[in-house]
Write a protein that holds these residues in place. Structure first.
Motif, PDB file in Angstrom:
ATOM      1  N   THR A 207      -4.829 -67.164   6.361  1.00 29.26           N
ATOM      2  CA  THR A 207      -4.133 -67.655   5.045  1.00 29.26           C
ATOM      3  C   THR A 207      -4.806 -66.766   4.009  1.00 29.26           C
ATOM      4  OG1 THR A 207      -4.136 -69.912   5.773  1.00 29.26           O
ATOM      5  CG2 THR A 207      -4.353 -69.683   3.540  1.00 29.26           C
ATOM      6  N   VAL A 208      -6.363 -66.351   4.171  1.00 28.83           N
ATOM      7  CA  VAL A 208      -6.859 -65.472   3.322  1.00 28.83           C
ATOM      8  C   VAL A 208      -6.377 -64.348   3.115  1.00 28.83           C
ATOM      9  CG1 VAL A 208      -9.285 -64.801   2.739  1.00 28.83           C
ATOM     10  CG2 VAL A 208      -9.288 -67.008   3.778  1.00 28.83           C
ATOM     11  N   LYS A 209      -5.810 -63.818   4.506  1.00 30.33           N
ATOM     12  CA  LYS A 209      -5.424 -62.471   4.208  1.00 30.33           C
ATOM     13  C   LYS A 209      -4.431 -62.378   3.454  1.00 30.33           C
ATOM     14  CE  LYS A 209      -3.880 -58.689   7.491  1.00 30.33           C
ATOM     15  NZ  LYS A 209      -2.859 -58.451   6.551  1.00 30.33           N
ATOM     16  N   ASN A 210      -3.445 -63.263   3.676  1.00 33.48           N
ATOM     17  CA  ASN A 210      -2.075 -63.476   3.161  1.00 33.48           C
ATOM     18  C   ASN A 210      -2.339 -63.575   1.312  1.00 33.48           C
ATOM     19  OD1 ASN A 210      -0.724 -63.285   5.437  1.00 33.48           O
ATOM     20  ND2 ASN A 210      -0.195 -65.246   5.581  1.00 33.48           N
ATOM     21  N   TYR A 211      -3.303 -64.358   1.091  1.00 34.65           N
ATOM     22  CA  TYR A 211      -3.783 -64.506  -0.084  1.00 34.65           C
ATOM     23  C   TYR A 211      -4.097 -63.146  -0.951  1.00 34.65           C
ATOM     24  CZ  TYR A 211      -5.218 -66.164  -4.622  1.00 34.65           C
ATOM     25  OH  TYR A 211      -5.607 -66.381  -6.107  1.00 34.65           O
ATOM     26  N   LEU A 212      -5.112 -62.606  -0.279  1.00 35.06           N
ATOM     27  CA  LEU A 212      -5.308 -61.333  -0.717  1.00 35.06           C
ATOM     28  C   LEU A 212      -4.489 -60.173  -0.704  1.00 35.06           C
ATOM     29  CD1 LEU A 212      -8.703 -61.173   1.430  1.00 35.06           C
ATOM     30  CD2 LEU A 212      -8.659 -61.627  -1.213  1.00 35.06           C
ATOM     31  N   ASP A 213      -3.755 -60.064   0.302  1.00 39.14           N
ATOM     32  CA  ASP A 213      -2.536 -59.021   0.242  1.00 39.14           C
ATOM     33  C   ASP A 213      -1.563 -59.453  -0.925  1.00 39.14           C
ATOM     34  OD1 ASP A 213      -3.401 -57.843   2.542  1.00 39.14           O
ATOM     35  OD2 ASP A 213      -2.195 -58.921   3.934  1.00 39.14           O
ATOM     36  N   GLU A 214      -1.348 -60.419  -1.091  1.00 36.47           N
ATOM     37  CA  GLU A 214      -0.431 -60.946  -2.327  1.00 36.47           C
ATOM     38  C   GLU A 214      -1.373 -60.991  -3.706  1.00 36.47           C
ATOM     39  OE1 GLU A 214       2.453 -64.504  -3.719  1.00 36.47           O
ATOM     40  OE2 GLU A 214       1.515 -64.829  -1.909  1.00 36.47           O
ATOM     41  N   HIS A 215      -2.355 -61.049  -3.992  1.00 35.77           N
ATOM     42  CA  HIS A 215      -2.744 -61.160  -5.363  1.00 35.77           C
ATOM     43  C   HIS A 215      -3.894 -60.076  -5.699  1.00 35.77           C
ATOM     44  CE1 HIS A 215      -1.051 -65.170  -6.126  1.00 35.77           C
ATOM     45  NE2 HIS A 215      -1.438 -65.514  -4.836  1.00 35.77           N
ATOM     46  N   LEU A 216      -4.673 -59.681  -4.591  1.00 43.77           N
ATOM     47  CA  LEU A 216      -5.540 -58.499  -4.945  1.00 43.77           C
ATOM     48  C   LEU A 216      -4.978 -57.284  -5.002  1.00 43.77           C
ATOM     49  CD1 LEU A 216      -8.507 -59.364  -5.204  1.00 43.77           C
ATOM     50  CD2 LEU A 216      -9.145 -58.321  -3.109  1.00 43.77           C
ATOM     51  N   TYR A 217      -5.374 -56.367  -5.836  1.00 43.57           N
ATOM     52  CA  TYR A 217      -5.110 -54.997  -6.067  1.00 43.57           C
ATOM     53  C   TYR A 217      -6.242 -54.286  -6.540  1.00 43.57           C
ATOM     54  CZ  TYR A 217      -4.581 -56.292 -10.591  1.00 43.57           C
ATOM     55  OH  TYR A 217      -4.710 -57.036 -11.992  1.00 43.57           O
ATOM     56  N   ALA A 218      -6.078 -52.850  -6.001  1.00 46.22           N
ATOM     57  CA  ALA A 218      -7.076 -51.731  -6.441  1.00 46.22           C
ATOM     58  C   ALA A 218      -6.899 -51.599  -8.093  1.00 46.22           C
ATOM     59  CB  ALA A 218      -7.000 -50.650  -5.493  1.00 46.22           C
ATOM     60  N   GLY A 219      -7.902 -51.062  -8.585  1.00 47.09           N
ATOM     61  CA  GLY A 219      -7.924 -50.513  -9.858  1.00 47.09           C
ATOM     62  C   GLY A 219      -7.021 -49.544 -10.114  1.00 47.09           C
ATOM     63  N   ASP A 220      -6.628 -49.160 -11.422  1.00 48.41           N
ATOM     64  CA  ASP A 220      -5.898 -47.990 -11.594  1.00 48.41           C
ATOM     65  C   ASP A 220      -6.544 -46.776 -11.555  1.00 48.41           C
ATOM     66  OD1 ASP A 220      -3.277 -49.208 -11.847  1.00 48.41           O
ATOM     67  OD2 ASP A 220      -3.541 -49.486 -14.036  1.00 48.41           O
ATOM     68  N   ILE A 221      -6.200 -45.714 -11.004  1.00 51.11           N
ATOM     69  CA  ILE A 221      -6.612 -44.236 -11.139  1.00 51.11           C
ATOM     70  C   ILE A 221      -6.185 -43.467 -12.211  1.00 51.11           C
ATOM     71  CG2 ILE A 221      -7.228 -42.305  -9.652  1.00 51.11           C
ATOM     72  CD1 ILE A 221      -6.750 -43.938  -7.103  1.00 51.11           C
ATOM     73  N   ASP A 222      -6.383 -43.718 -13.621  1.00 46.89           N
ATOM     74  CA  ASP A 222      -5.821 -42.998 -14.516  1.00 46.89           C
ATOM     75  C   ASP A 222      -6.427 -41.680 -14.783  1.00 46.89           C
ATOM     76  OD1 ASP A 222      -4.176 -45.289 -14.950  1.00 46.89           O
ATOM     77  OD2 ASP A 222      -5.798 -46.429 -16.274  1.00 46.89           O
ATOM     78  N   VAL A 223      -5.654 -40.878 -15.498  1.00 40.10           N
ATOM     79  CA  VAL A 223      -6.091 -39.555 -15.446  1.00 40.10           C
ATOM     80  C   VAL A 223      -6.202 -39.445 -17.195  1.00 40.10           C
ATOM     81  CG1 VAL A 223      -5.300 -38.680 -13.496  1.00 40.10           C
ATOM     82  CG2 VAL A 223      -4.084 -38.362 -15.473  1.00 40.10           C
ATOM     83  N   ASN A 224      -7.237 -38.387 -17.793  1.00 42.14           N
ATOM     84  CA  ASN A 224      -7.202 -38.003 -19.187  1.00 42.14           C
ATOM     85  C   ASN A 224      -6.833 -36.431 -19.374  1.00 42.14           C
ATOM     86  OD1 ASN A 224      -9.526 -36.998 -21.347  1.00 42.14           O
ATOM     87  ND2 ASN A 224      -7.985 -38.527 -22.118  1.00 42.14           N
ATOM     88  N   ILE A 225      -6.080 -36.497 -20.310  1.00 40.69           N
ATOM     89  CA  ILE A 225      -5.795 -34.983 -20.709  1.00 40.69           C
ATOM     90  C   ILE A 225      -6.014 -34.901 -22.435  1.00 40.69           C
ATOM     91  CG2 ILE A 225      -4.174 -33.158 -21.349  1.00 40.69           C
ATOM     92  CD1 ILE A 225      -2.483 -34.076 -18.970  1.00 40.69           C
ATOM     93  N   MET A 226      -6.925 -34.244 -22.873  1.00 45.42           N
ATOM     94  CA  MET A 226      -7.327 -34.089 -24.263  1.00 45.42           C
ATOM     95  C   MET A 226      -6.231 -32.895 -24.726  1.00 45.42           C
ATOM     96  SD  MET A 226     -11.344 -33.617 -25.794  1.00 45.42           S
ATOM     97  CE  MET A 226     -11.365 -33.502 -27.424  1.00 45.42           C
ATOM     98  N   THR A 227      -5.367 -33.411 -25.502  1.00 46.38           N
ATOM     99  CA  THR A 227      -4.215 -32.740 -25.843  1.00 46.38           C
ATOM    100  C   THR A 227      -4.522 -31.529 -26.544  1.00 46.38           C
ATOM    101  OG1 THR A 227      -3.868 -34.056 -28.014  1.00 46.38           O
ATOM    102  CG2 THR A 227      -2.586 -34.782 -26.040  1.00 46.38           C
ATOM    103  N   LYS A 228      -5.795 -31.399 -27.586  1.00 51.06           N
ATOM    104  CA  LYS A 228      -5.829 -29.900 -28.047  1.00 51.06           C
ATOM    105  C   LYS A 228      -6.536 -28.977 -27.066  1.00 51.06           C
ATOM    106  CE  LYS A 228      -7.692 -32.238 -32.270  1.00 51.06           C
ATOM    107  NZ  LYS A 228      -6.516 -32.129 -33.120  1.00 51.06           N
ATOM    108  N   LEU A 229      -6.793 -29.270 -25.719  1.00 55.26           N
ATOM    109  CA  LEU A 229      -7.138 -28.381 -24.817  1.00 55.26           C
ATOM    110  C   LEU A 229      -6.054 -27.706 -24.150  1.00 55.26           C
ATOM    111  CD1 LEU A 229     -10.534 -29.803 -23.505  1.00 55.26           C
ATOM    112  CD2 LEU A 229     -10.100 -28.680 -25.404  1.00 55.26           C
ATOM    113  N   ASP A 230      -5.368 -26.978 -24.822  1.00 58.21           N
ATOM    114  CA  ASP A 230      -4.083 -26.596 -24.238  1.00 58.21           C
ATOM    115  C   ASP A 230      -3.996 -25.044 -24.436  1.00 58.21           C
ATOM    116  OD1 ASP A 230      -1.765 -26.962 -22.991  1.00 58.21           O
ATOM    117  OD2 ASP A 230      -0.358 -27.217 -24.668  1.00 58.21           O
ATOM    118  N   LYS A 231      -5.168 -24.372 -24.165  1.00 56.87           N
ATOM    119  CA  LYS A 231      -5.280 -22.758 -24.127  1.00 56.87           C
ATOM    120  C   LYS A 231      -4.131 -21.962 -23.527  1.00 56.87           C
ATOM    121  CE  LYS A 231      -8.529 -20.819 -21.701  1.00 56.87           C
ATOM    122  NZ  LYS A 231      -7.504 -20.970 -20.611  1.00 56.87           N
ATOM    123  N   ASP A 232      -3.576 -20.867 -24.416  1.00 58.09           N
ATOM    124  CA  ASP A 232      -2.750 -20.086 -23.606  1.00 58.09           C
ATOM    125  C   ASP A 232      -3.358 -19.362 -22.516  1.00 58.09           C
ATOM    126  OD1 ASP A 232      -0.725 -20.577 -25.836  1.00 58.09           O
ATOM    127  OD2 ASP A 232      -1.511 -19.023 -26.873  1.00 58.09           O
TER     128      ASP A 232
END
Length: 605
Positions: free
Chosen positions: A133-158
């Motif tokens: 029951t616990v396993k099913n609840y965790l599988d349904e409701h728990l999730y990992a945090g997002d792995i977001d990324v950042n790009i500084m738009t000005k750092l776009d050197k040729d």
């Protein structure tokens, strides 16, 4: 488009190049979202090798001899992080299923607002005998945090191969975006530092940024903005290309870490109020434009607008401030940055720098001019970089060897670009200054010389902490460490565990040692007053009508902002114990603001 029930009401924003480079590996299994900077592909390649060895995963070096090495390095590392996080998350769920103690400890770190916490607590109350029951609840409701990324738009050197300029898609920010787009991640790219039309147009090349038949976005766009007008302009620009902004991440103009993009005197509270009042306008405007663009492209058109989050960050330090932002402005999440620099489980910081951060007082944290971008930059006194840089200046060897060239954006002396912190650039500038020496006062000469040599090598300085923490060899000229905390760092003075920090955010304990820490809105207001004074005092050239008009508007916007806060705090149920003090402080700074005299332009008769 459906969203998962929120597990946490905070996120960890990007910090420097290194400080959150591996934060998802450290915290994502607990459901905490964080942001990796993907600007430094050299650091990324080193971390790829480090974590491949640590987790016994096959590693193939990607050298600069490979044609699209920058994008491929980024893709490879992000795929590795994704793989590690998924494995750690599955292991964590097993641990929670099998250990009552682990479950109790985890529940204790969750917000009382969390529906998932209530569900887990109910399971605990029912007893953990029914593991399935616990396993099913965790599988349904728990999730990992997002792995977001950042790009500084000005750092776009040729970029070039010998003398031949490469196509635009090989510019730094373009290649970074391609690296993210080609990865296995299903998360957001956080775009900061303003609008880059060429980069924004490049998003159209990747199908993952367009909604699928189920109205889902495999990869999302987050814009870091400082006001509503900027959000509307950038959001509509992207919508005209069929691209949806899934999140607007509002950041205080000055009360933040890293580069500080000051507004025209618009304060955080009134900005958040405008987003709250006009959120539907933001959604409908972008939806209509996106629908039209997707139809023209022959792509799937969602009938309803996709989800849009509003989040905020900058100077938050107490659970009460955190809750206030969530309730008063209906934001979806609050960013906690600088305090996490004192959490070894969450961020990558070397021991010396972390100790320096813990001991920092208000006067040690300041808005500097060390960034080669020419944008005010929050930093800390006494860093190893500061010591090494000053030694080179004293030895008449000012400037950096500039090994990475991510900030080689000035084309004043070289069409390929040159960084203003490099020795090459500073030597040329100092030679020019020496020719003017006889026509300048000693004070002016010293000031101009300092403005040239104070620029620091951020590319190396903001990456070195990870090398030092993980015993990775540092090659080349010694640059030491640059750290970029916000002013809020002054009120946190010791290392804490991740669990303790989470409990602090959610009001179950307090790690603050300073009793007279100013409210985040008061602190920001004071910083804007200081900023205006400094702007007026530091003008060395002749005044213009444009400058005076700008300062008057700035001052007037601050006056309006103070009026907004006075009404808000007088009628709100939050901050009951400190409300009188906060209102007195607003009154004090209003008087101080009226004392600031805007210079008058004296016209020739």
């Amino acid at each position: 488009m459906t969203t998962l029930k929120t597990l946490h009401t905070f996120h960890i924003p990007v910090m420097g190049l290194a400080y959150t480079i591996d934060s998802p590996i450290r915290v994502a299994k607990y459901g905490i979202s964080s942001v990796i900077s993907i600007m430094d592909d050299e650091l990324i390649e080193k971390m790829n090798a480090f974590y491949s060895e640590k987790f016994d995963i096959p590693y193939q070096e990607i050298t600069q001899k490979i044609h699209d090495y920058r994008a491929e390095r980024i893709t490879s590392y992000l795929n590795l992080v994704d793989k590690i996080v998924k494995e750690k998350f599955e292991s964590f769920k097993i641990e929670l299923t099998e250990s009552k103690l682990a479950m109790e400890h985890y529940i204790a770190t969750l917000s009382d607002r969390s529906g998932i916490k209530i569900g887990l607590q109910n399971l605990m109350d029912d007893g953990l005998a029914f593991k399935e029951t616990v396993k099913n609840y965790l599988d349904e409701h728990l999730y990992a945090g997002d792995i977001d990324v950042n790009i500084m738009t000005k750092l776009d050197k040729d970029n070039f191969i010998k003398e031949e300029q490469l196509p635009i898609e090989f510019n730094d920010a373009h290649a970074a975006l391609r690296g993210f787009a080609n990865s296995t991640l299903e998360s957001s790219v956080v775009l900061s530092a303003g609008m880059n039309p060429r980069l924004y147009s490049y998003f159209e090349n990747f199908s993952a940024f367009f909604p699928d038949l189920n109205n889902q976005l495999k990869k999302r766009i987050t814009l870091k903005v400082s006001d509503f007008r900027s959000a509307m302009i950038q959001g509509n620009f992207l919508a005209k290309k069929g691209l949806w902004v899934s999140e607007y991440r509002i950041e205080s103009g000055l009360n933040c870490g890293g580069h500080a993009f000051a507004t025209e005197g618009f304060l955080l509270g009134p900005i958040l109020e405008e987003f709250k009042q006009k959120k539907e306008q933001l959604i409908q405007s972008a939806h209509e434009l996106m629908v039209k663009a997707l139809g023209q492209k022959g792509l799937h058109v969602p009938e309803k607008p996709l989800d849009l989050k509003i989040t905020v960050q900058g100077g938050v330090g107490t659970a009460e401030e955190h809750d206030f932002l969530l309730e008063q402005y209906n934001v979806d999440s609050v960013g906690w940055g600088s305090p996490f620099l004192l959490v070894p489980e969450a961020t990558s910081v070397d021991n010396h720098t972390r100790a320096l951060l813990a001991g920092a007082k208000e006067e040690d944290l300041y808005l500097s001019h060390i960034s080669p971008l020419g944008i005010p930059f929050n930093t800390l006194r006494g860093t190893t970089n500061e010591v090494l840089k000053q030694k080179r200046i004293n030895d008449n060897k000012a400037g950096s060897s500039c090994p990475k060239r991510f900030l080689a954006l000035s084309k004043e002396y070289d069409s390929k670009g040159i960084c203003t912190s490099s020795k090459k650039y500073q030597d040329l500038k100092l030679e020019e200054l020496d020719l003017l020496k006889d026509n300048l006062s000693a004070e002016i000469f010293k000031k101009k010389r300092s403005s040239i040599t104070e620029k620091a090598c951020l590319c190396v300085g903001l990456a070195n902490a990870s090398y030092l923490e993980n015993d990775i060899k540092i090659k080349g000229q010694a640059q030491g460490v640059i750290i970029c905390p916000g002013p809020n760092m002054a009120y946190f003075n010791h290392e804490v565990s991740l669990a303790t920090m989470m409990k602090h955010i959610y009001g179950k304990t307090s790690i603050l040692s300073v009793l007279d820490r100013p409210n985040l809105f008061v602190k920001e207001l004071k910083m804007y007053l200081d900023y205006l004074r400094n702007e007026i005092d530091s003008v060395s050239d002749e005044l213009t009508a444009g400058q005076i008009k700008k300062w008057n508007a700035f001052k007037n916007n601050l006056i309006i902002g103070i009026g907004y806060y006075e009404e808000l705090f007088s009628t709100n149920s939050f901050f009951e114990t400190t409300k009188k003090q906060i209102l007195n402080q607003f009154d004090f700074y209003k008087i101080e603001l009226y004392k600031i005299e805007i210079p008058q332009l004296v016209l020739a008769s």
